[in-house]
Design an enzyme around this catalytic site. Structure first.
Site, PDB file in Angstrom:
ATOM      1  N   THR A  93       0.864  -1.185   0.000  1.00  0.00           N
ATOM      2  CA  THR A  93       0.000   0.000   0.000  1.00  0.00           C
ATOM      3  C   THR A  93       0.898   1.231   0.000  1.00  0.00           C
ATOM      4  O   THR A  93       1.667   1.438   0.949  1.00  0.00           O
ATOM      5  CB  THR A  93      -0.907   0.024   1.255  1.00  0.00           C
ATOM      6  OG1 THR A  93      -1.638  -1.204   1.302  1.00  0.00           O
ATOM      7  CG2 THR A  93      -1.863   1.191   1.207  1.00  0.00           C
ATOM      8  N   LYS A 168      -7.538   1.747  -2.774  1.00  0.00           N
ATOM      9  CA  LYS A 168      -7.057   1.225  -1.482  1.00  0.00           C
ATOM     10  C   LYS A 168      -7.122   2.314  -0.406  1.00  0.00           C
ATOM     11  O   LYS A 168      -7.388   2.031   0.764  1.00  0.00           O
ATOM     12  CB  LYS A 168      -5.621   0.696  -1.653  1.00  0.00           C
ATOM     13  CG  LYS A 168      -4.932   0.250  -0.400  1.00  0.00           C
ATOM     14  CD  LYS A 168      -5.471  -1.049   0.189  1.00  0.00           C
ATOM     15  CE  LYS A 168      -4.806  -1.317   1.531  1.00  0.00           C
ATOM     16  NZ  LYS A 168      -5.029  -2.605   2.099  1.00  0.00           N
ATOM     17  N   LYS A 236       1.007   4.799   8.297  1.00  0.00           N
ATOM     18  CA  LYS A 236       1.596   5.199   7.008  1.00  0.00           C
ATOM     19  C   LYS A 236       0.493   5.395   5.962  1.00  0.00           C
ATOM     20  O   LYS A 236       0.472   6.378   5.241  1.00  0.00           O
ATOM     21  CB  LYS A 236       2.594   4.106   6.594  1.00  0.00           C
ATOM     22  CG  LYS A 236       3.155   4.141   5.196  1.00  0.00           C
ATOM     23  CD  LYS A 236       2.534   3.149   4.232  1.00  0.00           C
ATOM     24  CE  LYS A 236       2.493   1.701   4.647  1.00  0.00           C
ATOM     25  NZ  LYS A 236       1.810   0.808   3.730  1.00  0.00           N
TER      26      LYS A 236
HETATM   27  P1  NAP Z   1       5.343  -6.846   7.284  1.00  0.00           P
HETATM   28  O1  NAP Z   1       4.849  -8.097   7.878  1.00  0.00           O
HETATM   29  O2  NAP Z   1       5.936  -5.810   8.167  1.00  0.00           O
HETATM   30  O3  NAP Z   1       6.395  -7.237   6.130  1.00  0.00           O
HETATM   31  C1  NAP Z   1       7.056  -6.241   5.407  1.00  0.00           C
HETATM   32  C2  NAP Z   1       7.934  -6.902   4.368  1.00  0.00           C
HETATM   33  O4  NAP Z   1       8.599  -5.892   3.592  1.00  0.00           O
HETATM   34  C3  NAP Z   1       9.056  -7.754   4.995  1.00  0.00           C
HETATM   35  O5  NAP Z   1       9.267  -8.868   4.176  1.00  0.00           O
HETATM   36  C4  NAP Z   1      10.238  -6.801   4.940  1.00  0.00           C
HETATM   37  O6  NAP Z   1      11.493  -7.441   4.971  1.00  0.00           O
HETATM   38  C5  NAP Z   1      10.007  -6.138   3.605  1.00  0.00           C
HETATM   39  N1  NAP Z   1      10.715  -4.868   3.460  1.00  0.00           N
HETATM   40  C6  NAP Z   1      10.500  -3.724   4.137  1.00  0.00           C
HETATM   41  N2  NAP Z   1      11.347  -2.763   3.699  1.00  0.00           N
HETATM   42  C7  NAP Z   1      12.087  -3.303   2.723  1.00  0.00           C
HETATM   43  C8  NAP Z   1      13.119  -2.805   1.881  1.00  0.00           C
HETATM   44  N3  NAP Z   1      13.551  -1.535   1.957  1.00  0.00           N
HETATM   45  N4  NAP Z   1      13.668  -3.647   0.988  1.00  0.00           N
HETATM   46  C9  NAP Z   1      13.255  -4.942   0.896  1.00  0.00           C
HETATM   47  N5  NAP Z   1      12.284  -5.457   1.666  1.00  0.00           N
HETATM   48  C10 NAP Z   1      11.699  -4.648   2.565  1.00  0.00           C
HETATM   49  O7  NAP Z   1       4.205  -6.091   6.469  1.00  0.00           O
HETATM   50  P2  NAP Z   1       2.893  -6.701   5.782  1.00  0.00           P
HETATM   51  O8  NAP Z   1       1.796  -6.683   6.776  1.00  0.00           O
HETATM   52  O9  NAP Z   1       3.230  -7.936   5.057  1.00  0.00           O
HETATM   53  O10 NAP Z   1       2.556  -5.516   4.750  1.00  0.00           O
HETATM   54  C11 NAP Z   1       3.199  -5.412   3.481  1.00  0.00           C
HETATM   55  C12 NAP Z   1       2.454  -4.355   2.672  1.00  0.00           C
HETATM   56  O11 NAP Z   1       1.092  -4.774   2.495  1.00  0.00           O
HETATM   57  C13 NAP Z   1       2.407  -2.980   3.346  1.00  0.00           C
HETATM   58  O12 NAP Z   1       2.471  -1.962   2.369  1.00  0.00           O
HETATM   59  C14 NAP Z   1       1.045  -2.995   4.035  1.00  0.00           C
HETATM   60  O13 NAP Z   1       0.544  -1.673   4.241  1.00  0.00           O
HETATM   61  C15 NAP Z   1       0.213  -3.782   3.039  1.00  0.00           C
HETATM   62  N6  NAP Z   1      -0.963  -4.505   3.590  1.00  0.00           N
HETATM   63  C16 NAP Z   1      -0.896  -5.173   4.781  1.00  0.00           C
HETATM   64  C17 NAP Z   1      -2.040  -5.843   5.248  1.00  0.00           C
HETATM   65  C18 NAP Z   1      -2.057  -6.607   6.552  1.00  0.00           C
HETATM   66  O14 NAP Z   1      -3.160  -6.923   7.044  1.00  0.00           O
HETATM   67  N7  NAP Z   1      -0.921  -6.975   7.125  1.00  0.00           N
HETATM   68  C19 NAP Z   1      -3.213  -5.829   4.493  1.00  0.00           C
HETATM   69  C20 NAP Z   1      -3.221  -5.169   3.273  1.00  0.00           C
HETATM   70  C21 NAP Z   1      -2.091  -4.512   2.826  1.00  0.00           C
HETATM   71  P3  NAP Z   1      12.139  -7.885   6.387  1.00  0.00           P
HETATM   72  O15 NAP Z   1      11.561  -9.244   6.665  1.00  0.00           O
HETATM   73  O16 NAP Z   1      13.594  -7.891   6.117  1.00  0.00           O
HETATM   74  O17 NAP Z   1      11.742  -6.862   7.399  1.00  0.00           O
END
Ligand code: NAP
Length: 294
Positions: A93, A168, A236
């Protein structure tokens, strides 16, 4: 179709698993190598050495990372291996402008870009029940359909690149309002001495029932706030929504209030907990009383 997944967090892990179940996953990469190592070993797929190595063995690169700058970093890292016919689909997102910038980088490298943010939470990612809001050229969106089918229950083409992120933003404002309503109402119920399991059950079956109440209600009343969706990530998203509303001369109350509440929780060290941790603040209101401050 050979898909490579970059970003194996709460969302990317389940998405990669469902691509694998449908025979579409070619490789994975994650910044912290332990996550990629574990998943690659379990699924018996390639763990790419770096993002470029992943892009070389795939025709679709799927990214699901945290923030705008992370998406741009990852795009820069894969750019050298993008050529004609490859597709980058970003499911993070991010702001519409960042999606447009990402698309320009990808196109300059010779490939095509689609923004496809998701809704459905970690459960949706794990169960292949995500909802995709998609922006990009129709021919590219169509090409991605097998991947969307593997990971989700629907993929709606909203318009050109950026249109997925614009949709979104609507979702994220609504999610903030729902979080406010559910946490506040349940804290009120608890303070009223009700049996909260019964309250969640009965309310879920009526007109006020909703996904967040059903999935997060039972855990929040037990004080369990494991993500799920990290509060700092929703903060964010709401910062992006705030800018979008400001560009139209409006400050939306739900956004402004929720940002303020989340900032207090982040300062208290709750940014990496689920957004339902807002329940803590609501419960505190009933413990301390706030009538004098109103
Ligand atoms: P998360 O569990 O915190 O995972 C974030 C991922 O991004 C991890 O694999 C992290 O790697 C990687 N990452 C972060 N910065 C990076 C960089 N500079 N270079 C390479 N990899 C990087 O987050 P998430 O919940 O999966 O969310 C991911 C996205 O989906 C976000 O934009 C979020 O807003 C969106 N989203 C989340 C949900 C939800 O319910 N969780 C629902 C819809 C959308 P590391 O493992 O090394 O930290």
């Amino acid at each position: 179709m050979r898909v490579g997944v970059i970003g194996l967090g709460a969302m990317g892990n389940g998405m990669a698993r469902n691509l694998h179940r449908h025979g579409l996953l070619a490789a994975v990469w994650n910044r912290s190598t332990d996550k990629a190592e574990a998943l690659a070993r379990e699924l018996d797929v390639a763990q790419a050495q770096d993002p470029q190595a992943l892009a070389r063995v795939c025709d679709v690169v799927l990214t699901c990372v945290s923030r705008d700058e992370d998406v741009l970093d990852v795009i820069a890292a894969v750019a050298g291996a993008l050529d004609d016919g490859k597709l980058v689909v970003d499911c993070s997102t991010i702001a519409v402008d960042t999606a447009l910038a990402a698309a320009r980088h990808v196109q300059a490298a010779g490939a095509a870009f689609v923004d496809a943010p998701v809704s459905g939470g970690k459960e949706g990612a794990d169960n292949g029940q995500l909802v995709f809001m998609v922006g990009g050229d129709a021919q590219h969106v169509e090409r991605l359909q097998p991947a969307f089918d593997a990971m989700g229950k629907s993929a709606t083409h909203m318009g050109p690149v950026g249109a997925g992120q614009a949709a979104k933003a609507v979702n994220q404002i609504m999610a903030a309002g729902i979080n406010q309503a559910v946490t506040e109402a349940l804290a009120f119920g608890e303070a009223s001495g009700l049996d909260m399991a019964k309250v969640i059950d009965v309310v879920s079956g009526g007109a006020a029932g909703n996904w967040f109440l059903e999935k997060r209600g039972p855990t929040m009343v037990q004080g369990v706030f494991t993500p799920g969706f990290k509060l700092a990530l929703h903060h964010k998203d709401l910062s992006i929504c705030k800018q979008m509303a400001a560009a139209r001369g409006v400050a939306l109350p739900v956004i402004e209030m929720t940002l303020k509440h989340y900032e207090r929780l982040m300062q208290a060290g709750h940014g990496d907990e689920d957004i339902s941790v807002l329940y803590r603040s609501k419960r505190e209101m009933f413990e301390k009383g706030n009538l004098k401050r109103l």
